[in-house]
Scaffold this motif. Structure first.
Motif, PDB file in Angstrom:
ATOM      1  N   GLY A  32      18.937  47.662 -29.115  1.00  0.00           N
ATOM      2  CA  GLY A  32      18.862  49.135 -28.920  1.00  0.00           C
ATOM      3  C   GLY A  32      17.137  49.490 -28.209  1.00  0.00           C
ATOM      4  N   GLU A  34      15.987  49.172 -25.284  1.00  0.00           N
ATOM      5  CA  GLU A  34      15.984  49.937 -24.023  1.00  0.00           C
ATOM      6  C   GLU A  34      16.215  51.532 -24.205  1.00  0.00           C
ATOM      7  OE1 GLU A  34      20.261  49.330 -25.294  1.00  0.00           O
ATOM      8  OE2 GLU A  34      18.332  48.234 -25.272  1.00  0.00           O
ATOM      9  N   ILE A  35      16.639  52.057 -25.256  1.00  0.00           N
ATOM     10  CA  ILE A  35      16.990  53.285 -25.270  1.00  0.00           C
ATOM     11  C   ILE A  35      15.791  54.139 -25.340  1.00  0.00           C
ATOM     12  CG2 ILE A  35      18.106  55.191 -26.820  1.00  0.00           C
ATOM     13  CD1 ILE A  35      19.875  52.954 -27.898  1.00  0.00           C
ATOM     14  N   LEU A  36      14.683  53.812 -26.031  1.00  0.00           N
ATOM     15  CA  LEU A  36      13.273  54.826 -26.184  1.00  0.00           C
ATOM     16  C   LEU A  36      12.365  53.917 -25.826  1.00  0.00           C
ATOM     17  CD1 LEU A  36      14.199  56.911 -29.319  1.00  0.00           C
ATOM     18  CD2 LEU A  36      14.209  57.483 -26.658  1.00  0.00           C
ATOM     19  N   ALA A  78      16.086  56.882 -19.199  1.00  0.00           N
ATOM     20  CA  ALA A  78      17.200  57.247 -19.882  1.00  0.00           C
ATOM     21  C   ALA A  78      17.479  58.733 -20.236  1.00  0.00           C
ATOM     22  CB  ALA A  78      16.937  56.438 -21.160  1.00  0.00           C
ATOM     23  N   VAL A  84      19.373  60.691 -23.435  1.00  0.00           N
ATOM     24  CA  VAL A  84      19.436  60.220 -24.809  1.00  0.00           C
ATOM     25  C   VAL A  84      20.097  61.794 -25.677  1.00  0.00           C
ATOM     26  CG1 VAL A  84      19.021  59.171 -27.064  1.00  0.00           C
ATOM     27  CG2 VAL A  84      17.785  58.808 -24.923  1.00  0.00           C
ATOM     28  N   TYR A 106      22.720  57.239 -23.713  1.00  0.00           N
ATOM     29  CA  TYR A 106      22.988  56.855 -24.829  1.00  0.00           C
ATOM     30  C   TYR A 106      23.198  57.933 -25.768  1.00  0.00           C
ATOM     31  CZ  TYR A 106      20.495  53.246 -22.417  1.00  0.00           C
ATOM     32  OH  TYR A 106      20.030  52.072 -21.383  1.00  0.00           O
ATOM     33  N   THR A 107      23.966  57.721 -26.902  1.00  0.00           N
ATOM     34  CA  THR A 107      24.314  58.544 -27.865  1.00  0.00           C
ATOM     35  C   THR A 107      23.738  58.158 -29.090  1.00  0.00           C
ATOM     36  OG1 THR A 107      26.270  59.425 -26.793  1.00  0.00           O
ATOM     37  CG2 THR A 107      26.275  60.139 -28.967  1.00  0.00           C
ATOM     38  N   VAL A 108      22.862  58.888 -29.700  1.00  0.00           N
ATOM     39  CA  VAL A 108      22.156  58.301 -30.942  1.00  0.00           C
ATOM     40  C   VAL A 108      22.664  59.308 -32.123  1.00  0.00           C
ATOM     41  CG1 VAL A 108      19.885  58.011 -32.157  1.00  0.00           C
ATOM     42  CG2 VAL A 108      20.290  57.265 -29.688  1.00  0.00           C
ATOM     43  N   ASP A 141      25.594  54.696 -29.657  1.00  0.00           N
ATOM     44  CA  ASP A 141      24.848  53.256 -29.026  1.00  0.00           C
ATOM     45  C   ASP A 141      23.771  52.898 -30.077  1.00  0.00           C
ATOM     46  OD1 ASP A 141      25.775  53.209 -26.342  1.00  0.00           O
ATOM     47  OD2 ASP A 141      25.227  55.271 -26.316  1.00  0.00           O
ATOM     48  N   ALA A 142      23.389  53.746 -31.137  1.00  0.00           N
ATOM     49  CA  ALA A 142      22.352  53.608 -31.863  1.00  0.00           C
ATOM     50  C   ALA A 142      22.199  54.667 -33.039  1.00  0.00           C
ATOM     51  CB  ALA A 142      21.021  53.390 -31.072  1.00  0.00           C
ATOM     52  N   ILE A 156      16.952  52.748 -34.367  1.00  0.00           N
ATOM     53  CA  ILE A 156      15.906  52.554 -33.385  1.00  0.00           C
ATOM     54  C   ILE A 156      14.841  53.134 -33.960  1.00  0.00           C
ATOM     55  CG2 ILE A 156      17.171  52.020 -31.413  1.00  0.00           C
ATOM     56  CD1 ILE A 156      17.104  54.945 -30.655  1.00  0.00           C
TER      57      ILE A 156
END
Length: 307
Positions: A92, A94-96, A101, A103, A220-222, A247-248, A275
């Protein structure tokens, strides 16, 4: 107070509950018999770690105890923190972590989703990123105003429409604006959705699909989940993951809960990395997740003097 100290303080109720159960188990003696292993698994489950994660942790510890010829329960418990940390799903970053990205933040009402989006926008802006916020929660009365406050505080642009507007259209507008401004991070706050309402979840799935199709940035879906909900939080996460392919996770409200183990239950069962975690309302109370720090704060340490 350092962040680990805040995590440790926040998880004290969870830790005290766990250690109380463990000390009852250890009072009967340190032998590595079936009663110990069964008792350890039961104690982990009572700490809201979840049946699947507890079973895997105990199986791995049993295997290591046999291979390393561990002498007693205390030698096993010395390995517990590392085993818990290893049970979290990794990844994870890479997401933040600085890559471009888009998100989407989802979850039920009351998890701290809007506040989390606001804090992340400020953190990213302060790190030199070009951030665009999207307020796709067009139903909750104060959601747009709440995010506007954060946008001003973070000095970032926010895209919204009037209350009651179609959330998918807000997302579309946000992505268009982000492309026009050459933003490298798009953060979209969605309306809180009850995981038990099929119609609301379908509507949210539509929003997510629009973003995935329209955005040129990786999407990405958090899920933002409230630790105080315990096992109900696991059921929420299952439903959101089934509908949206998450994703996280971000886990909030870890301060003062006796149900901190739920973070491990959700991460392990759904194979989702955590994350960020939140341990308070302050700007600095949302931090990167560290599995080893979390495990240490959740279960503490054991020695023969405590038994």
């Amino acid at each position: 107070m350092g962040f680990f100290d805040r995590i440790s303080q926040g998880l004290q109720r969870s830790r005290d509950k766990f250690k109380e159960e463990m000390n009852v188990l250890l009072d009967r003696g340190p032998d590595l018999d079936e009663e110990f292993w069964d008792g350890l698994e039961e104690t982990l489950i009572l700490a809201d770690i979840g049946g699947a994660a507890a079973c895997d942790i105990v199986e791995n510890l049993r295997d290591q105890a046999t291979r390393k010829a561990l002498p007693d329960a205390y030698a096993v418990l010395d390995m517990l923190n590392d085993q818990i940390a290893d049970t979290f799903t990794q990844g994870g970053q890479e997401i933040l972590g600085g890559d471009p990205a888009c998100v989407l933040f989802v979850g039920i009402n009351g998890t701290g989703k809007t506040t989390t989006v606001g804090k992340l926008s400020k953190e990213a802006h302060d790190a030199g990123r070009k951030v665009i916020l999207g307020s796709a929660d067009t139903f909750r009365a104060a959601a747009i105003e709440q995010l506007e406050v954060w946008a001003r505080r973070a000095d970032v642009e926010m895209v919204t429409r009037e209350r009651g507007a179609d959330p998918a259209s807000v997302c579309y507008d946000t992505i268009e604006r982000a492309e026009a401004e050459d933003a490298d991070l798009v953060l979209i706050d969605t309306a809180g959705r009850l995981h038990t309402s099929a119609d609301l979840m379908r509507e949210l799935a539509k929003v997510v699909n629009v973003v995935r199709k329209r955005s040129k940035l990786p999407v990405y879906t958090v899920l933002v989940i409230d630790a105080t909900t315990g096992q109900n939080g696991l059921q929420q996460a299952r439903e959101f993951n089934r509908e949206l392919e998450l994703d996280a996770l971000i886990v909030t409200k870890l301060d003062g809960t006796a149900k901190g183990g739920i973070a491990l239950a959700v991460s392990h069962e759904l194979e989702l990395p955590i994350i960020k975690i939140g341990v308070g309302e302050g700007l600095d109370d949302l931090r990167d997740f560290d599995a080893h720090e979390f495990a240490r704060a959740l279960v503490g340490a054991f020695d023969q003097r405590q038994a």
